[in-house]
Design a protein around this motif. Structure first.
Motif, PDB file in Angstrom:
ATOM      1  N   TYR A 214       0.814  -1.211   0.000  1.00 14.64           N
ATOM      2  CA  TYR A 214       0.000   0.000   0.000  1.00 14.64           C
ATOM      3  C   TYR A 214       0.848   1.261   0.000  1.00 14.64           C
ATOM      4  CZ  TYR A 214      -3.438  -3.414   1.694  1.00 14.64           C
ATOM      5  OH  TYR A 214      -4.240  -4.512   1.838  1.00 14.64           O
ATOM      6  N   LEU A 215       0.234   2.329  -0.505  1.00 12.61           N
ATOM      7  CA  LEU A 215       0.712   3.683  -0.219  1.00 12.61           C
ATOM      8  C   LEU A 215      -0.482   4.457   0.318  1.00 12.61           C
ATOM      9  CD1 LEU A 215      -0.266   5.861  -2.645  1.00 12.61           C
ATOM     10  CD2 LEU A 215       1.483   4.643  -3.912  1.00 12.61           C
ATOM     11  N   TYR A 216      -0.210   5.398   1.196  1.00 17.58           N
ATOM     12  CA  TYR A 216      -1.270   6.067   1.958  1.00 17.58           C
ATOM     13  C   TYR A 216      -1.245   7.576   1.706  1.00 17.58           C
ATOM     14  CZ  TYR A 216      -0.607   1.655   4.503  1.00 17.58           C
ATOM     15  OH  TYR A 216      -0.449   0.336   4.847  1.00 17.58           O
ATOM     16  N   GLN A 217      -2.435   8.138   1.589  1.00 11.38           N
ATOM     17  CA  GLN A 217      -2.546   9.576   1.338  1.00 11.38           C
ATOM     18  C   GLN A 217      -2.885  10.373   2.601  1.00 11.38           C
ATOM     19  OE1 GLN A 217      -5.418   9.911  -1.932  1.00 11.38           O
ATOM     20  NE2 GLN A 217      -3.718   9.917  -3.365  1.00 11.38           N
ATOM     21  N   GLY A 218      -2.844   9.719   3.732  1.00 10.34           N
ATOM     22  CA  GLY A 218      -3.143  10.407   4.976  1.00 10.34           C
ATOM     23  C   GLY A 218      -2.908   9.483   6.151  1.00 10.34           C
ATOM     24  N   SER A 219      -3.456   9.847   7.302  1.00 11.69           N
ATOM     25  CA  SER A 219      -3.230   9.071   8.519  1.00 11.69           C
ATOM     26  C   SER A 219      -4.439   9.183   9.429  1.00 11.69           C
ATOM     27  CB  SER A 219      -1.978   9.597   9.236  1.00 11.69           C
ATOM     28  OG  SER A 219      -1.553   8.722  10.242  1.00 11.69           O
ATOM     29  N   LEU A 220      -4.810   8.067  10.039  1.00 10.37           N
ATOM     30  CA  LEU A 220      -5.957   8.056  10.948  1.00 10.37           C
ATOM     31  C   LEU A 220      -5.752   8.982  12.144  1.00 10.37           C
ATOM     32  CD1 LEU A 220      -6.995   4.290  11.311  1.00 10.37           C
ATOM     33  CD2 LEU A 220      -8.177   6.077  10.039  1.00 10.37           C
ATOM     34  N   GLY A 221      -6.877   9.438  12.698  1.00 12.64           N
ATOM     35  CA  GLY A 221      -6.833  10.184  13.934  1.00 12.64           C
ATOM     36  C   GLY A 221      -7.053   9.281  15.129  1.00 12.64           C
ATOM     37  N   LYS A 222      -6.759   9.817  16.306  1.00 15.38           N
ATOM     38  CA  LYS A 222      -6.919   9.026  17.529  1.00 15.38           C
ATOM     39  C   LYS A 222      -7.294   9.936  18.687  1.00 15.38           C
ATOM     40  CE  LYS A 222      -4.115   6.634  21.011  1.00 15.38           C
ATOM     41  NZ  LYS A 222      -3.029   5.686  21.256  1.00 15.38           N
ATOM     42  N   ILE A 223      -8.272   9.487  19.479  1.00 13.82           N
ATOM     43  CA  ILE A 223      -8.581  10.129  20.742  1.00 13.82           C
ATOM     44  C   ILE A 223      -8.595   9.061  21.830  1.00 13.82           C
ATOM     45  CG2 ILE A 223      -9.853  12.094  19.799  1.00 13.82           C
ATOM     46  CD1 ILE A 223     -12.437  10.632  20.351  1.00 13.82           C
ATOM     47  N   GLU A 447      -1.564  -0.519  -3.880  1.00 16.78           N
ATOM     48  CA  GLU A 447      -2.944  -0.054  -3.751  1.00 16.78           C
ATOM     49  C   GLU A 447      -2.946   1.258  -2.973  1.00 16.78           C
ATOM     50  OE1 GLU A 447      -6.937  -1.358  -1.307  1.00 16.78           O
ATOM     51  OE2 GLU A 447      -5.781  -2.948  -2.290  1.00 16.78           O
ATOM     52  N   MET A 448      -3.674   2.239  -3.487  1.00 12.54           N
ATOM     53  CA  MET A 448      -3.756   3.541  -2.826  1.00 12.54           C
ATOM     54  C   MET A 448      -4.817   3.492  -1.729  1.00 12.54           C
ATOM     55  SD  MET A 448      -4.289   7.238  -4.622  1.00 12.54           S
ATOM     56  CE  MET A 448      -5.920   6.833  -5.230  1.00 12.54           C
ATOM     57  N   VAL A 449      -4.474   4.003  -0.545  1.00 11.60           N
ATOM     58  CA  VAL A 449      -5.359   3.999   0.609  1.00 11.60           C
ATOM     59  C   VAL A 449      -5.423   5.417   1.172  1.00 11.60           C
ATOM     60  CG1 VAL A 449      -5.749   3.019   2.910  1.00 11.60           C
ATOM     61  CG2 VAL A 449      -4.759   1.605   1.112  1.00 11.60           C
ATOM     62  N   ASN A 450      -6.590   5.798   1.677  1.00  9.64           N
ATOM     63  CA  ASN A 450      -6.751   7.154   2.203  1.00  9.64           C
ATOM     64  C   ASN A 450      -5.974   7.378   3.496  1.00  9.64           C
ATOM     65  OD1 ASN A 450      -8.610   8.120   0.212  1.00  9.64           O
ATOM     66  ND2 ASN A 450     -10.219   6.920   1.193  1.00  9.64           N
ATOM     67  N   TYR A 451      -6.075   6.415   4.420  1.00 10.49           N
ATOM     68  CA  TYR A 451      -5.545   6.632   5.755  1.00 10.49           C
ATOM     69  C   TYR A 451      -4.560   5.540   6.156  1.00 10.49           C
ATOM     70  CZ  TYR A 451      -9.418   9.934   6.415  1.00 10.49           C
ATOM     71  OH  TYR A 451     -10.299  10.983   6.298  1.00 10.49           O
ATOM     72  N   PHE A 452      -3.371   5.951   6.605  1.00 11.07           N
ATOM     73  CA  PHE A 452      -2.437   5.020   7.229  1.00 11.07           C
ATOM     74  C   PHE A 452      -3.054   4.564   8.544  1.00 11.07           C
ATOM     75  CE2 PHE A 452       1.219   4.455  10.194  1.00 11.07           C
ATOM     76  CZ  PHE A 452       1.778   3.347   9.594  1.00 11.07           C
ATOM     77  N   PRO A 453      -3.164   3.236   8.779  1.00 15.34           N
ATOM     78  CA  PRO A 453      -3.929   2.748   9.923  1.00 15.34           C
ATOM     79  C   PRO A 453      -3.173   2.710  11.241  1.00 15.34           C
ATOM     80  CG  PRO A 453      -3.192   0.902   8.612  1.00 15.34           C
ATOM     81  CD  PRO A 453      -2.743   2.137   7.890  1.00 15.34           C
TER      82      PRO A 453
END
Length: 545
Positions: A214-223, A447-453
């Motif tokens: 994968y390659l990622y176009q962003g990163s998940l948020g966390k609270i 594969e392109m993914v929106n968020y790095f998990p």
């Protein structure tokens, strides 16, 4: 050149891994000094020593920036970034002494491959693998960044390259939070225009056995939402004279753990459901008093859902839990009282946010005394922001014990804003080209993914929605602007396009952590170089220079 070959990159990664840079350790500082030392062996930095700098976080840890300016008069700059801290090695058991010695550990693993899980043995049938703490997450990524800096110093790119290597990503991201204002200062000092920030965190699998890359176009948020439960004291022999905080917390955990209501979906990507990280009562010593105060804290990943909406949903959970607690308690007390001469009393559980609890405490003791109590706890509780958070809530609740039983919703650090460059023309073009290059030249399917998990420091390179959208979180975070803050203005100003594309490995944070050397150090570097060159060509075509 030292780091342009597979063997050179592998040797550098092994050297980085030999630093036991567990978050918060002295070697987390030492590894930054090693990176600085290695980069200073490049002729470029002996001639431009001020372009390689060591900076400091508030707690004395170090991070490194290394700027290579193109001979072409270019303002366009690509930031290559990563972290150098790792999690501890208790999970290695008898091999713990080899966890930071990848060469020796890999030999040991290969010699005993038949005792390894089947899925690991299958990996070992093809490609070359390197085992050890940090080989995947993420010292191989830093080695790649240093390789690109070396290539830039040799004049391979028509634009500026900036390396950013930070500590503390695995806990509070103190390094990245301190680095954001520094990036702004360096941009002003050197007249830089940051075009893209490229993180080299490794690829994560979506499910067990996943072999897709994968390659990622962003990163998940966390609270980290927490629920503080304050019941009523009682002797253990008279349990119905009180209300057990653990009993209360268990109802909340039952409602929150793996609750799909808190899973977000964007296209075919989903956040994992919430998972409990802390559940404990707040008794400090053993006694026969029931624990009347307890806390339960959850990891909650986010994408685009507004924090106001998330907070409302969490308060609804607290309300439902309160109803369930009263129902179950009443049913059990009613059965207990059948043969006794007493009538169970009615109970009610109040629901508050931390912000509301603070106002209640201030109305009782005054703001000056409330601030004094907070300062005392800050001095007393050292080390962990989660513990300090719920201890503060406990102290304020003790002032307001006439409001018990109560459940108080609060947030603990750290906070990672969700970020994504999906729809950004530069990143969409770059992603498409990287996928094509990887397929055509190395037969790699990406594969392109929106968020790095896996969470990453990319979260601090922009601030979608602005600071105002964070109000429900920050007002209910006991440590906000006490021991924890974010450079909100600078994050909003940076507003960078981003991509995460790095090495391939398996089982991060596990004793089986391993790096696919064949992919990461043979196939990936030329693809990465072409991607960087494309970014600068794009800038040139737009007439930036």
């Amino acid at each position: 050149m030292k780091w342009q070959s597979k063997e050179g990159l592998k040797a550098l990664t092994i050297s980085l891994c030999e630093y036991a840079s567990v978050t918060g350790s002295q070697e987390e500082i030492g590894i930054m000094e090693f990176v600085d030392y290695e980069l200073r062996t490049l002729t470029y930095f002996s001639e431009n020593s001020s372009h390689l700098q060591t900076h400091y976080t508030d707690d004395g840890r170090k991070f490194v920036t290394a700027l290579v300016k193109s001979k072409k008069p270019a303002a366009e700059t690509i930031i290559l970034m990563g972290h150098l801290d790792v999690v501890d090695v208790e999970d290695y058991g008898e091999w713990k002494n080899l966890a930071f010695r990848p060469k020796e550990l890999t030999v040991q693993m290969l010699e005993q491959r038949e005792s390894l899980p089947d899925f690991v043995q299958k990996d070992l049938e093809k490609d070359e693998w390197l085992f050890g703490r940090g080989v995947m997450d993420m010292k191989a990524g830093i080695a790649l960044c240093m390789s690109m800096v070396e290539a830039a110093a040799a004049g391979e790119f028509d634009g500026n390259i900036m390396l950013l290597a930070v500590p503390d990503e695995e806990v509070n991201s103190a390094g990245m939070r301190a680095a954001v204002p520094v990036l702004q200062e360096l941009a002003r000092e050197h007249n830089l225009n940051y075009k893209v920030v490229w993180n080299t965190e490794p690829m994560f699998t979506k499910y067990p056995g996943d072999t897709q890359r994968y390659l990622y176009q962003g990163s998940l948020g966390k609270i980290l939402p927490g629920f503080y439960c304050y019941g009523e004291e009682a002797h253990v022999a008279e349990p119905f004279s009180g209300l057990n905080g653990n009993f209360m917390a268990s109802h909340i955990t039952s409602l929150m753990e793996l609750n799909p209501m808190f899973t977000e979906k964007v296209e075919d990507e989903k956040t994992p459901p919430p998972a409990n990280l802390i559940q404990k009562d707040l008794k400090e010593v053993y006694s026969t008093q029931i624990p009347h105060a307890a806390v339960t804290v959850f990891n909650l990943m986010t994408m685009g859902k507004p924090l106001k909406e998330v907070t409302t949903a969490l308060l609804d959970i607290a309300g439902t839990a309160a109803e369930n607690i009263i129902r179950d308690y009443n049913e059990r007390e009613k059965e207990f009282a059948e043969t006794l001469d007493y009538i169970p009393r009615k109970r009610n559980i109040n629901i508050y946010t931390y912000d509301q609890l603070w106002d209640l405490a201030v109305s009782k003791v005054g703001e000056e005394e409330a601030e004094r109590m907070l300062s005392y706890l800050q001095a007393e509780v050292q080390g962990d922001d989660r513990e300090l958070s719920y201890r503060i809530v406990h102290e304020m609740a003790s002032v307001c014990k006439d409001k018990a039983p109560m459940i108080v919703l609060f947030y603990a650090p750290p906070y990672y804003p969700p970020v994504s460059s999906k729809g950004d023309k530069t990143i969409d073009t770059l992603s498409s080209e990287l996928i094509k290059i990887a397929k055509d030249e190395s037969d790699i399917d990406l594969e392109m993914v929106n968020y790095f998990p896996g969470l990453s420091d990319l979260s601090y390179t922009s601030l979608p929605g602005g600071a105002e959208a964070l109000t429900p979180l920050l007002k209910n975070m006991p440590l906000w602007e006490v021991t924890y803050d974010l450079p909100l203005a600078e994050m909003e100003q940076l507003d960078m396009s981003m991509i995460n594309f790095g090495p391939d490995g398996r089982d991060p944070h596990s004793w089986l952590e391993r790096l696919n050397v064949t992919y990461s150090f043979e196939k990936l570097p030329p693809v990465m170089k072409k991607g960087i060159k494309l970014l600068f060509e794009d800038a040139d075509e737009e007439g930036t220079y």
